[in-house]
Design a protein around this motif. Structure first.
Motif, PDB file in Angstrom:
ATOM      1  N   GLY A 219       0.803  -1.186   0.245  1.00 40.18           N
ATOM      2  CA  GLY A 219      -0.025  -0.038  -0.104  1.00 40.18           C
ATOM      3  C   GLY A 219       0.789   1.232   0.199  1.00 40.18           C
ATOM      4  N   GLU A 220       0.209   2.387  -0.028  1.00 45.99           N
ATOM      5  CA  GLU A 220       0.895   3.708   0.149  1.00 45.99           C
ATOM      6  C   GLU A 220       0.120   4.662   1.188  1.00 45.99           C
ATOM      7  OE1 GLU A 220       2.629   6.630   0.401  1.00 45.99           O
ATOM      8  OE2 GLU A 220       3.662   5.352  -1.003  1.00 45.99           O
ATOM      9  N   PRO A 221       0.694   4.434   2.333  1.00 40.48           N
ATOM     10  CA  PRO A 221       0.184   5.296   3.423  1.00 40.48           C
ATOM     11  C   PRO A 221       0.203   6.787   3.287  1.00 40.48           C
ATOM     12  CG  PRO A 221       2.419   4.628   4.038  1.00 40.48           C
ATOM     13  CD  PRO A 221       2.150   3.886   2.798  1.00 40.48           C
ATOM     14  N   ASP A 222       0.774   7.499   2.575  1.00 39.99           N
ATOM     15  CA  ASP A 222       0.922   8.927   2.005  1.00 39.99           C
ATOM     16  C   ASP A 222       0.065   9.263   1.037  1.00 39.99           C
ATOM     17  OD1 ASP A 222       2.492   8.942   4.240  1.00 39.99           O
ATOM     18  OD2 ASP A 222       4.020   9.617   3.181  1.00 39.99           O
ATOM     19  N   ALA A 223      -1.148   8.402   0.837  1.00 41.25           N
ATOM     20  CA  ALA A 223      -2.044   8.420  -0.309  1.00 41.25           C
ATOM     21  C   ALA A 223      -2.683   9.661  -0.592  1.00 41.25           C
ATOM     22  CB  ALA A 223      -3.118   7.477  -0.196  1.00 41.25           C
ATOM     23  N   GLY A 224      -3.120  10.569   0.497  1.00 44.05           N
ATOM     24  CA  GLY A 224      -3.771  11.864   0.245  1.00 44.05           C
ATOM     25  C   GLY A 224      -3.165  12.615  -0.771  1.00 44.05           C
ATOM     26  N   TRP A 230      -2.887  10.572  -9.121  1.00 45.46           N
ATOM     27  CA  TRP A 230      -3.284   9.109  -9.675  1.00 45.46           C
ATOM     28  C   TRP A 230      -4.536   9.183 -10.519  1.00 45.46           C
ATOM     29  CZ3 TRP A 230      -3.358   6.715  -4.088  1.00 45.46           C
ATOM     30  CH2 TRP A 230      -1.950   6.323  -3.692  1.00 45.46           C
ATOM     31  N   ALA A 231      -5.344  10.356 -10.284  1.00 44.27           N
ATOM     32  CA  ALA A 231      -6.489  10.590 -10.958  1.00 44.27           C
ATOM     33  C   ALA A 231      -6.003  11.113 -12.300  1.00 44.27           C
ATOM     34  CB  ALA A 231      -7.476  11.688 -10.327  1.00 44.27           C
ATOM     35  N   ARG A 232      -5.160  11.890 -12.615  1.00 41.31           N
ATOM     36  CA  ARG A 232      -4.808  12.385 -13.794  1.00 41.31           C
ATOM     37  C   ARG A 232      -3.806  10.992 -14.844  1.00 41.31           C
ATOM     38  NH1 ARG A 232      -3.111  17.350 -15.389  1.00 41.31           N
ATOM     39  NH2 ARG A 232      -1.075  16.703 -16.024  1.00 41.31           N
ATOM     40  N   ARG A 233      -3.403  10.276 -14.070  1.00 40.01           N
ATOM     41  CA  ARG A 233      -2.744   9.132 -14.815  1.00 40.01           C
ATOM     42  C   ARG A 233      -3.952   8.134 -15.070  1.00 40.01           C
ATOM     43  NH1 ARG A 233       1.343   7.155 -10.192  1.00 40.01           N
ATOM     44  NH2 ARG A 233       1.437   5.301 -11.742  1.00 40.01           N
ATOM     45  N   ALA A 234      -5.056   8.132 -14.144  1.00 39.71           N
ATOM     46  CA  ALA A 234      -5.975   7.383 -14.836  1.00 39.71           C
ATOM     47  C   ALA A 234      -7.010   7.983 -15.970  1.00 39.71           C
ATOM     48  CB  ALA A 234      -7.060   6.997 -13.295  1.00 39.71           C
ATOM     49  N   GLY A 235      -6.739   8.823 -16.201  1.00 36.20           N
ATOM     50  CA  GLY A 235      -7.442   9.523 -17.508  1.00 36.20           C
ATOM     51  C   GLY A 235      -8.495  10.457 -17.292  1.00 36.20           C
ATOM     52  N   PHE A 236      -8.609  10.922 -16.021  1.00 36.51           N
ATOM     53  CA  PHE A 236      -9.330  11.960 -15.626  1.00 36.51           C
ATOM     54  C   PHE A 236      -9.031  13.395 -16.045  1.00 36.51           C
ATOM     55  CE2 PHE A 236     -10.902   8.620 -12.559  1.00 36.51           C
ATOM     56  CZ  PHE A 236     -12.254   8.553 -12.845  1.00 36.51           C
ATOM     57  N   THR A 237      -9.706  14.089 -16.484  1.00 35.00           N
ATOM     58  CA  THR A 237      -9.468  15.584 -16.759  1.00 35.00           C
ATOM     59  C   THR A 237     -10.076  16.668 -16.021  1.00 35.00           C
ATOM     60  OG1 THR A 237     -10.652  15.718 -18.732  1.00 35.00           O
ATOM     61  CG2 THR A 237      -8.487  14.981 -19.160  1.00 35.00           C
TER      62      THR A 237
END
Length: 315
Positions: A219-224, A230-237
């Motif tokens: 996991g990644e505990p410093d996710a915030g 992450w959202a940009r890499r997922a394709g959201f604009t």
């Protein structure tokens, strides 16, 4: 995947507004990594969960999770909700946020999923106690959701992406099952930004230990701080980013927060993983737990938990 707590004639592909067929006709071509699938199927070849959930579902963990509400944990999402929407709640845990969402969107429906079958029993009981009949439950892996494209108006995940092996893949899946015009919402804490006073050395040791254990579990505990990226890499604009905090400072809040972390440090799955992973000895965990209790007894103790939040609109 088996859905429960809804009439058997209803399937995940049915929309309260009959919007799936319209949404499919209007949907743009799939982005890279956002493959279209047949109803009820996960994307072919999609990776499955590789991370281990650090906390488990010990009573000390559920003590924290059951305190969460839509008001104190999803306020950024509430203006987007209205009666008649279909919602997917990913990583629902004991279902307290789920129940609030269901009450807000009725006669719309909430589908609540979690990777752990046992905690869904608690979630079902939560919904039943509230008299909710518009909630259904299923075991699911956010990396490979077994729902058709464009199934939900809102896809929500609270404190989930920090625990998964591929948060970008997870967000792509959340996007895939969200209808055009809908929103994907996620909120995660950021352990590296936690702040507290007084600052005993043992609590600094606790934080360093937690980082090692959580990252060792995949996991990644410093996710915030990473949600926007992450959202940009997922394709959201179209992404709205916000932040919010929990603050524990009253005598009751300090006792509750320090007590649940003291118990979690010695009795939960996290404790076992910390020892089995060679990160610390049982005696070391006991010392940290006692430091938590001592901190909680301080009249000037104060603890801040910051969160990152993203609200991603699906075109």
């Amino acid at each position: 995947m088996t859905l429960s707590s809804m009439p058997p004639s209803e399937t995940p592909s049915e929309g309260s507004r009959g919007g799936e067929a319209r949404a499919r006709a209007q949907a743009p071509a799939a982005a890279e990594g956002d493959r279209r699938v047949a109803p009820g199927q996960a994307p072919r070849g999609a990776p499955r969960e590789t991370a281990v959930y650090t906390h488990g579902h010990h009573e000390s963990v559920l003590r924290s999770h059951s305190w969460r509400t839509a008001a104190n944990s999803a306020a950024y999402l509430l203006p987007e909700l209205r009666p008649g929407l279909d919602v997917l709640d990913v990583g629902c845990g004991p279902g307290t946020i789920t129940a609030d969402l269901a009450a807000l969107v009725t006669p719309g429906r909430v589908t609540a999923v979690d990777a752990a079958e046992d905690v869904l029993d608690t979630a079902r009981a939560t919904a039943a106690a509230r008299g909710l009949t518009n909630v259904r439950f299923a075991v699911a892996d956010v990396h490979a959701l077994e729902f058709p494209d464009d199934s939900f108006d809102v896809v929500h995940a609270h404190q989930v992406l920090q625990h998964v092996g591929d948060p970008v893949r997870a967000l792509r899946e959340m996007r895939r099952v969200c209808r055009p015009g809908g929103v994907v919402a996620a909120r995660d804490s950021d352990y590296g930004a936690f702040a507290w006073y007084p600052e005993p050395p043992a609590l600094a040791q606790w934080l360093e230990l937690y980082h090692r254990v959580a990252r060792g579990n995949g996991g990644e505990p410093d996710a915030g701080r990473r949600l926007f990226s992450w959202a940009r890499r997922a394709g959201f604009t179209d992404i709205t980013t916000t932040g919010a905090t929990w603050c524990f400072a009253t005598p009751e809040e300090r006792a509750w927060w320090s007590g649940l972390w003291a118990d979690r440090t010695t009795e939960s799955v996290y404790a076992r993983l910390a020892v089995d992973g060679g990160h610390i000895t049982p005696a070391g965990l006991t010392a940290i737990a006692e430091a938590w209790r001592e901190w909680g007894r301080r009249e000037d103790a104060w603890f801040l938990v910051p969160h990152g939040e993203i609200l991603c609109r699906v075109p």
